[in-house]
Design a protein around this motif. Structure first.
Motif, PDB file in Angstrom:
ATOM      1  N   VAL A  46       0.859  -1.186   0.000  1.00 50.79           N
ATOM      2  CA  VAL A  46       0.000   0.000   0.000  1.00 50.79           C
ATOM      3  C   VAL A  46       0.897   1.238   0.000  1.00 50.79           C
ATOM      4  CG1 VAL A  46      -1.735   1.337   1.271  1.00 50.79           C
ATOM      5  CG2 VAL A  46      -1.851  -1.170   1.257  1.00 50.79           C
ATOM      6  N   VAL A  47       0.595   2.151  -0.910  1.00 51.28           N
ATOM      7  CA  VAL A  47       1.253   3.455  -0.954  1.00 51.28           C
ATOM      8  C   VAL A  47       0.160   4.465  -0.655  1.00 51.28           C
ATOM      9  CG1 VAL A  47       2.434   5.152  -2.395  1.00 51.28           C
ATOM     10  CG2 VAL A  47       2.980   2.712  -2.634  1.00 51.28           C
ATOM     11  N   ASP A  70       1.598  -7.555   8.379  1.00 51.22           N
ATOM     12  CA  ASP A  70       2.905  -7.567   7.729  1.00 51.22           C
ATOM     13  C   ASP A  70       2.895  -6.986   6.319  1.00 51.22           C
ATOM     14  OD1 ASP A  70       4.044  -8.815   9.971  1.00 51.22           O
ATOM     15  OD2 ASP A  70       3.316 -10.762   9.270  1.00 51.22           O
ATOM     16  N   LEU A  71       1.779  -6.442   5.875  1.00 49.05           N
ATOM     17  CA  LEU A  71       1.677  -5.904   4.526  1.00 49.05           C
ATOM     18  C   LEU A  71       2.567  -4.659   4.398  1.00 49.05           C
ATOM     19  CD1 LEU A  71       0.196  -6.117   1.768  1.00 49.05           C
ATOM     20  CD2 LEU A  71      -1.494  -4.531   2.710  1.00 49.05           C
ATOM     21  N   PRO A  72       3.456  -4.629   3.404  1.00 52.68           N
ATOM     22  CA  PRO A  72       4.288  -3.436   3.209  1.00 52.68           C
ATOM     23  C   PRO A  72       3.411  -2.198   3.007  1.00 52.68           C
ATOM     24  CG  PRO A  72       5.152  -5.250   1.912  1.00 52.68           C
ATOM     25  CD  PRO A  72       3.809  -5.695   2.452  1.00 52.68           C
ATOM     26  N   PHE A  73       3.759  -1.134   3.710  1.00 51.38           N
ATOM     27  CA  PHE A  73       2.996   0.117   3.671  1.00 51.38           C
ATOM     28  C   PHE A  73       3.983   1.266   3.562  1.00 51.38           C
ATOM     29  CE2 PHE A  73       0.541   3.691   5.015  1.00 51.38           C
ATOM     30  CZ  PHE A  73      -0.794   3.374   4.819  1.00 51.38           C
ATOM     31  N   ILE A  74       3.739   2.149   2.585  1.00 47.48           N
ATOM     32  CA  ILE A  74       4.619   3.293   2.374  1.00 47.48           C
ATOM     33  C   ILE A  74       3.779   4.554   2.457  1.00 47.48           C
ATOM     34  CG2 ILE A  74       6.208   4.440   0.791  1.00 47.48           C
ATOM     35  CD1 ILE A  74       6.578   1.544  -0.465  1.00 47.48           C
ATOM     36  N   GLU A  81       7.100  16.386   8.614  1.00 45.99           N
ATOM     37  CA  GLU A  81       7.086  16.415  10.068  1.00 45.99           C
ATOM     38  C   GLU A  81       7.740  15.158  10.609  1.00 45.99           C
ATOM     39  OE1 GLU A  81       3.132  17.045  11.552  1.00 45.99           O
ATOM     40  OE2 GLU A  81       2.628  18.246   9.803  1.00 45.99           O
ATOM     41  N   TYR A  82       8.702  15.340  11.474  1.00 46.68           N
ATOM     42  CA  TYR A  82       9.398  14.202  12.072  1.00 46.68           C
ATOM     43  C   TYR A  82       8.410  13.300  12.802  1.00 46.68           C
ATOM     44  CZ  TYR A  82      12.433  11.495  15.085  1.00 46.68           C
ATOM     45  OH  TYR A  82      13.048  10.452  15.723  1.00 46.68           O
ATOM     46  N   ALA A  83       7.430  13.892  13.476  1.00 41.34           N
ATOM     47  CA  ALA A  83       6.466  13.111  14.255  1.00 41.34           C
ATOM     48  C   ALA A  83       5.652  12.184  13.361  1.00 41.34           C
ATOM     49  CB  ALA A  83       5.542  14.039  15.045  1.00 41.34           C
ATOM     50  N   VAL A  84       5.280  12.643  12.175  1.00 38.74           N
ATOM     51  CA  VAL A  84       4.510  11.815  11.244  1.00 38.74           C
ATOM     52  C   VAL A  84       5.362  10.635  10.776  1.00 38.74           C
ATOM     53  CG1 VAL A  84       3.403  11.741   8.974  1.00 38.74           C
ATOM     54  CG2 VAL A  84       3.031  13.698  10.487  1.00 38.74           C
ATOM     55  N   ALA A  85       6.586  10.923  10.398  1.00 37.02           N
ATOM     56  CA  ALA A  85       7.499   9.863   9.950  1.00 37.02           C
ATOM     57  C   ALA A  85       7.719   8.852  11.062  1.00 37.02           C
ATOM     58  CB  ALA A  85       8.823  10.466   9.497  1.00 37.02           C
ATOM     59  N   GLU A  90       7.053   3.545  13.549  1.00 38.34           N
ATOM     60  CA  GLU A  90       6.720   2.757  14.741  1.00 38.34           C
ATOM     61  C   GLU A  90       5.723   1.654  14.418  1.00 38.34           C
ATOM     62  OE1 GLU A  90       5.246   5.644  17.494  1.00 38.34           O
ATOM     63  OE2 GLU A  90       7.254   6.235  18.142  1.00 38.34           O
ATOM     64  N   ARG A  91       4.946   1.852  13.369  1.00 40.60           N
ATOM     65  CA  ARG A  91       3.938   0.868  12.963  1.00 40.60           C
ATOM     66  C   ARG A  91       4.426   0.008  11.793  1.00 40.60           C
ATOM     67  NH1 ARG A  91       2.053   5.234  15.211  1.00 40.60           N
ATOM     68  NH2 ARG A  91       0.174   5.217  16.470  1.00 40.60           N
ATOM     69  N   GLY A  92       5.725   0.071  11.530  1.00 36.76           N
ATOM     70  CA  GLY A  92       6.323  -0.785  10.506  1.00 36.76           C
ATOM     71  C   GLY A  92       6.206  -0.294   9.087  1.00 36.76           C
ATOM     72  N   ALA A  93       5.893   0.973   8.905  1.00 34.89           N
ATOM     73  CA  ALA A  93       5.757   1.527   7.556  1.00 34.89           C
ATOM     74  C   ALA A  93       7.013   2.297   7.159  1.00 34.89           C
ATOM     75  CB  ALA A  93       4.543   2.451   7.489  1.00 34.89           C
ATOM     76  N   GLU A  94       7.161   2.474   5.875  1.00 35.50           N
ATOM     77  CA  GLU A  94       8.218   3.327   5.332  1.00 35.50           C
ATOM     78  C   GLU A  94       7.648   4.733   5.182  1.00 35.50           C
ATOM     79  OE1 GLU A  94      11.385   2.498   4.344  1.00 35.50           O
ATOM     80  OE2 GLU A  94      11.161   0.396   4.903  1.00 35.50           O
ATOM     81  N   PHE A  95       8.517   5.722   5.152  1.00 32.77           N
ATOM     82  CA  PHE A  95       8.112   7.108   4.962  1.00 32.77           C
ATOM     83  C   PHE A  95       8.924   7.666   3.805  1.00 32.77           C
ATOM     84  CE2 PHE A  95       8.539  11.658   5.688  1.00 32.77           C
ATOM     85  CZ  PHE A  95       7.244  12.038   6.001  1.00 32.77           C
ATOM     86  N   VAL A  96       8.241   8.095   2.748  1.00 29.20           N
ATOM     87  CA  VAL A  96       8.918   8.683   1.595  1.00 29.20           C
ATOM     88  C   VAL A  96       8.306  10.047   1.342  1.00 29.20           C
ATOM     89  CG1 VAL A  96       9.425   8.465  -0.867  1.00 29.20           C
ATOM     90  CG2 VAL A  96       9.377   6.418   0.582  1.00 29.20           C
ATOM     91  N   ARG A  97       9.157  11.027   1.283  1.00 32.33           N
ATOM     92  CA  ARG A  97       8.694  12.404   1.069  1.00 32.33           C
ATOM     93  C   ARG A  97       8.516  12.667  -0.412  1.00 32.33           C
ATOM     94  NH1 ARG A  97       7.705  17.304   1.902  1.00 32.33           N
ATOM     95  NH2 ARG A  97       9.018  19.089   2.179  1.00 32.33           N
TER      96      ARG A  97
END
Length: 118
Positions: A46-47, A70-74, A81-85, A90-97
């Motif tokens: 999921v993106v 365990d589903l990959p999530f981006i 915002e650092y807090a959003v990332a 913390e929930r196992g997702a990637e963060f891409v700006r």
């Protein structure tokens, strides 16, 4: 793969960009609730945008984690915002700006390829 963003033009663009990857089928949705209704075991990643009207990207992430832990999530967003990332990670997702020009799309593509290769 499921792409969720409330901006229809951007959703279509991200979907088309990721659709160029080998062996990737892309579903796009502008409504987070409708996206969650489409979520099943055929979705391999999921993106999702962060800033959307009824649900933000972390809300979508939490709903996905309830069904598919365990589903990959981006999280693909302009939010810087650092807090959003941190909440996403913390929930196992990637963060891409989302970056200017194609830089953000290149980083997104690399992240998707890495997550699907895991």
């Amino acid at each position: 793969m499921l792409v969720v963003d409330d901006n229809p033009e951007l959703t279509a663009l991200v979907g088309a960009y990721l659709g160029r990857l080998d062996d990737v089928s892309v579903l796009t949705e502008t409504d987070p609730q409708a996206a969650l209704a489409q979520l099943d075991e055929t979705v391999d990643c999921v993106v999702c945008d962060y800033e959307m009207p009824e649900m933000d990207g972390v809300d979508v992430l939490e709903a996905v984690r309830e069904r598919y832990p365990d589903l990959p999530f981006i999280l693909f967003t302009v939010a810087n915002e650092y807090a959003v990332a941190e909440r996403a990670r913390e929930r196992g997702a990637e963060f891409v700006r989302k970056g200017p020009a194609a830089d953000g799309f290149e980083q997104l593509t690399e992240t998707v390829e890495r997550k699907l290769g895991d």
